[in-house]
Enzyme design. Structure first.
Site, PDB file in Angstrom:
ATOM      1  N   ASP A   1      66.765  45.567  79.215  1.00 25.72           N
ATOM      2  CA  ASP A   1      66.445  44.909  80.331  1.00 25.72           C
ATOM      3  C   ASP A   1      66.394  43.285  80.127  1.00 25.72           C
ATOM      4  OD1 ASP A   1      65.833  44.644  82.909  1.00 25.72           O
ATOM      5  OD2 ASP A   1      63.878  45.395  82.911  1.00 25.72           O
ATOM      6  N   GLU A   2      66.625  42.775  81.104  1.00 25.68           N
ATOM      7  CA  GLU A   2      66.547  41.117  80.982  1.00 25.68           C
ATOM      8  C   GLU A   2      67.438  40.375  79.736  1.00 25.68           C
ATOM      9  OE1 GLU A   2      64.615  39.525  83.143  1.00 25.68           O
ATOM     10  OE2 GLU A   2      63.264  41.124  83.679  1.00 25.68           O
TER      11      GLU A   2
ATOM     12  N   LYS B   1      67.824  46.475  89.354  1.00 27.09           N
ATOM     13  CA  LYS B   1      68.443  46.735  87.883  1.00 27.09           C
ATOM     14  C   LYS B   1      67.496  47.461  87.315  1.00 27.09           C
ATOM     15  CE  LYS B   1      68.437  42.357  87.089  1.00 27.09           C
ATOM     16  NZ  LYS B   1      68.294  41.913  88.268  1.00 27.09           N
ATOM     17  N   THR B   2      66.208  47.116  87.097  1.00 25.86           N
ATOM     18  CA  THR B   2      65.266  47.658  86.199  1.00 25.86           C
ATOM     19  C   THR B   2      64.990  49.229  86.860  1.00 25.86           C
ATOM     20  OG1 THR B   2      64.285  45.731  85.865  1.00 25.86           O
ATOM     21  CG2 THR B   2      62.832  47.695  85.274  1.00 25.86           C
TER      22      THR B   2
ATOM     23  N   GLN C   1      68.444  34.284  86.290  1.00 26.98           N
ATOM     24  CA  GLN C   1      66.938  34.053  85.471  1.00 26.98           C
ATOM     25  C   GLN C   1      66.914  33.797  84.243  1.00 26.98           C
ATOM     26  OE1 GLN C   1      64.466  37.411  87.417  1.00 26.98           O
ATOM     27  NE2 GLN C   1      66.492  37.942  88.251  1.00 26.98           N
TER      28      GLN C   1
END
Ligand code: ATP
Ligand code: MG
Length: 787
Positions: free
Chosen positions: A246-247, A59-60, A277
């Site tokens: 992100d996240e 993803k990152t 997560q």
């Protein structure tokens, strides 16, 4: 020129600079190593995109490629991209990676950072819209608590029954939900003995007078400004052409609203996350934000990635098996093309020190290549702990054997007393009106300005509506204070004046100035003359602090950096094993990962479960999943039967998460504490899964439990000289009946009665006792108690 000003100039001009157009015509190497789904996420440039995928699926990586693509395609200049990362460290790493690509040549990415780092920049530009000056101070928790205490006392509330820390928690929760005092819902009216909302309003008003904000305000003020000032919002909507996050699973409501407001015009927002997560629920993160994305941004492209590129099949299977026990999840499949690799290794130890010793030896052995594996550098290894107190055993051990290590986000350098004191002096040099900083150091070192004198300064300042520094000056002028105190106060005020002048005219370097402030104020001498064993360490820390200034242009830049810092990493090079909390490890990866302390009570954390029950258990399990999925090649889970927590021995059973690991993917190693350390019969060097099961029975047997309870009162391994818990006076605060607390000798318990400075506590292990409040802290503060 400021970014926005040149944005406007730029908009009037050509939207795509020639250089960018020329680059767009060049091949895009960053696309070559992406899979089809990642490529789709990168190439869908217009409109909302949600990448929802498990750990290690890239993803990152895809997010970075998207930034590169936006720039190379000439869709946006680097400083028109708003990229939100989870830590300052992640932002720095991304910038570094981008700087290795050709487009960095014409502009850096200015708007990449954490929510807080970005909001502080925005708020400095628009401070007046929030009733602040642009040089506002960012308060740390310590200051925040002090301020709240004052308000609680002023409101005639018994601070012992209603402690400031509790109010801080409530206000923080409200801010995370983007509720200004007027917007707190009626359902919350009973908070803090029904005085919560009123105190919140007073607290906000007081912050304004102090020209200060707390962490939660950074977001809250910006959301409020965007909501109330459509023209300001419109300006930023134009400016930030593309938004990337992100996240995303760890955003709270305020952060979510902020993003929704900014993306509201063009909808060019790309969020990536993994519901498995989500580990910041305890801080107000709402995993529901992810699930709502498609509703908020109709027509959103949802891209799922399933191929994991990080971990070996056994590690991946162990992590997937564990997280399957969670009920509240979307559920996804992960697969990998990788083959072979070791199973996750599981090992039990007698105590925490033995665990540290074993990991130290293992790390050394692995550098030379052990068990037929390739040699690993220390940089490739990490120890991820659940609670920061676990770090101490590793630090002690590694110092003894000379194994280089770095602690990330660990002993919280900037939260140490001497560092806070020094920073308060620096803050006064930057803005003498900083009352909280003044209060902190007015009598540190001792200047004969005790409570009475300080009260006089406060009264004078309040009567004249001026800052404390000015109040103090008036007090001297009117001879409201005399003798030694007066002389010392005059010297301090002169000092502040001089330092402020020096900070303003900047003729002297800020490093020299910082050293001079610490010397002139008598603060350095104070520790030089101090004969306690901690004094040399504190002087070392002050030196370290001055060294840290080197990376900044001035004191203000440094103070800002510290206020925002989430991770502290040393600058010097050379390979080191990393020690950090599981929370800090999010998004990172290491070939070799050690996961110590998998014991019930420690992990899952009893404290978290006491507070939030089943929800917390699931969050703890996600944290375990985050831990396992950080590992690329070798992953070792361990637990100890006995552990010394804040000087007290405690015994524990292996974590329930251990039993949730699918046994086909786990190798159980010899627990040296149990077999090699002189207890019971010798065990085979490496045992099978069947034996593991048998051993699990051993751990659950009454005999093992007896052994544990015996060791709790009589530690078997020689403890080093016992450490006493030094409890910060602030932390003692006050207690309420029913509150869960921790006593340095008797451990956890519940307050059942309060009598002056004595508390009746029903302890979990030793039953009811009357103890002195000084030795007790709120259970929630245990992690914060310094050794
Ligand atoms: P997390 O959920 O832990 O944040 P993530 O989904 O962000 O993980 P990344 O950190 O981007 O995953 O990638 C994990 C690892 O896989 C990295 O080492 C990355 O370089 C590698 N990787 C990602 N995509 C690919 C790909 N298409 N080909 C080869 N390697 C890849
Ligand atoms: Mg990531």
């Amino acid at each position: 020129m400021s970014p926005i000003d040149d944005a406007e100039a730029f908009e009037a001009d050509d939207p795509v600079p020639l250089s960018a157009r020329a680059m767009a015509a060049r091949p895009a190497p960053y696309l070559d190593d992406l899979n089809a789904a990642q490529r789709a996420a990168v190439e869908t440039l217009e409109g909302p995109v949600l990448m929802l995928a498990g750990a290690g699926t890239g993803k990152t990586k895809a997010l970075m490629a998207r930034i590169a693509h936006l720039i190379m395609q000439g869709r946006a200049r680097p400083n028109e991209i708003l990229a939100v990362t989870f830590t300052n460290k992640a932002a720095r790493e991304m910038k570094e990676r981008l700087s290795k690509t050709p487009f960095h040549l014409y502009e850096p990415l200015k708007w990449m950072g954490t929510f807080h780092a970005i909001c502080v920049k925005l708020l400095r530009r628009h401070a007046e819209l929030a009733g602040l000056k642009s040089n506002f101070t960012i308060l740390d928790t310590d200051d925040q608590i002090r301020l709240m205490k004052q308000l609680i006392v002023a409101a005639n509330i018994d601070e012992k029954r209603w402690p400031a820390r509790q109010l801080a928690g409530i206000i923080d929760r409200w801010k995370n939900r983007a509720w200004v005092p007027d917007a707190v819902p009626v359902a919350e009216a009973s908070a803090f003995n029904s005085r919560g909302v009123e105190l919140y309003a007073e607290y906000q008003a007081r912050l304004k007078t102090l020209n200060a904000v707390d962490f939660g305000d950074l977001l809250l003020h910006m959301v409020t400004i965007f909501q109330a000032q459509p023209d300001v919002l419109a300006q930023y909507r134009r400016w930030f052409r593309y938004i990337l996050v992100d996240e995303y699973q760890d955003t709270n409501v305020a952060q979510y609203l902020w993003l929704r407001l900014l993306a509201g015009g063009h909808h060019n927002i790309c969020c990536v996350g993994d519901d498995d997560q989500s580990i910041y629920g305890w801080r107000g993160a709402e995993v529901g934000n992810i699930l709502r994305f498609e509703k908020d941004f109709p027509g959103a492209q949802v891209i799922r990635l399933e191929q994991n590129y990080r971990s070996t099949p056994h590690i991946l299977a162990a992590a997937s098996g564990l997280i399957a026990a969670n009920k509240g999840r979307l559920g996804k499949t992960l697969w990998t093309e990788a083959e072979g690799g070791e199973k996750v290794r599981l090992i039990g130890h007698w105590d925490g020190e033995e665990e540290a010793r074993w990991i130290g030896e293992e790390a050394e052995a692995m550098q030379g290549g052990s068990r037929g594996l390739r040699p690993y550098s220390l940089d490739e290894m990490a120890i991820l702990v659940r609670a920061s107190h676990q770090m101490r055993a590793f630090e002690d051990r590694f110092l003894t054997i000379g194994l280089p290590y770095r602690v990330i986000g660990g002993p919280r350098f900037y939260e140490r007393m001497e560092i806070r004191d020094a920073m308060a002096y620096f803050r006064l040099a930057v803005s003498p009106d900083d009352d909280l900083a003044f209060e902190r150091i007015v009598n540190t070192p001792k200047r004969g300005l005790g409570d009475k004198a300080q009260q006089k300064i406060q009264t004078m300042a309040r009567a004249n509506g001026v800052p404390l520094v000015e109040g103090a000056r008036l007090l001297l002028e009117t001879k409201g204070i005399t003798g030694k105190g007066a002389k010392e106060l005059a010297a301090l005020l002169q000092g502040i004046g001089r330092w402020h002048g020096a900070a303003l005219d900047a003729t002297e370097s800020h490093i020299e100035l910082a050293e001079r402030i610490l010397d002139d104020s008598g603060y350095t001498a104070h520790w030089q003359n101090d004969k306690t064993p901690e004094a040399p360490g504190r002087l070392e820390n002050l030196k370290e602090l001055v060294k840290a200034l080197e990376g900044f242009d001035n004191l203000q830049g440094f103070l800002e950096h510290v206020a925002l810092i989430m991770d502290n990493e040393s600058e010097d090079h050379g390979a080191k094993i990393s020690v950090m909390t599981l929370h800090a490890a999010k998004g990172l990866e290491f070939p070799v990962v050690f996961l110590p302390g998998w014991e019930d009570g420690l992990f899952p954390s009893q404290r978290a479960m006491d507070e939030n029950g089943l929800t917390a258990l699931e969050e703890e399990r996600r944290l375990a999943y985050v831990g396992l999925t950080r590992a690329e090649e070798v992953c070792t889970v361990s637990f100890a039967a006995n552990r010394r927590v804040y000087g007290q021995w405690q015994s524990a059973l292996p974590s329930r998460f251990i039993d949730e690991l699918p046994s086909a993917h786990v190798d159980v190693l010899t627990p040296p504490g149990l077999y090699g350390g002189g207890y019971g019969a010798a065990a085979p060097a490496q045992s099978t899964v069947e034996e593991a099961a048998a051993r699990a029975d051993v751990y659950n047997s009454p005999g093992w439990r007896r052994l544990q309870s015996r060791s709790a009162s009589r530690p078997v391994s020689q403890p080093r000289e016992s450490r006493t818990v030094v409890i910060d006076a602030e932390a003692i605060a006050a207690f309420a009946t029913g509150e869960r607390v921790f006593h340095q000798k008797f451990g956890y318990g519940i307050v059942t009665g309060i009598e002056g400075d004595k508390l009746d506590i029903d302890f979990d292990t030793s039953g009811p006792k009357k103890v002195v409040a000084r030795f007790v802290v709120a259970a929630g503060n245990v992690d914060d108690v310094p050794f």
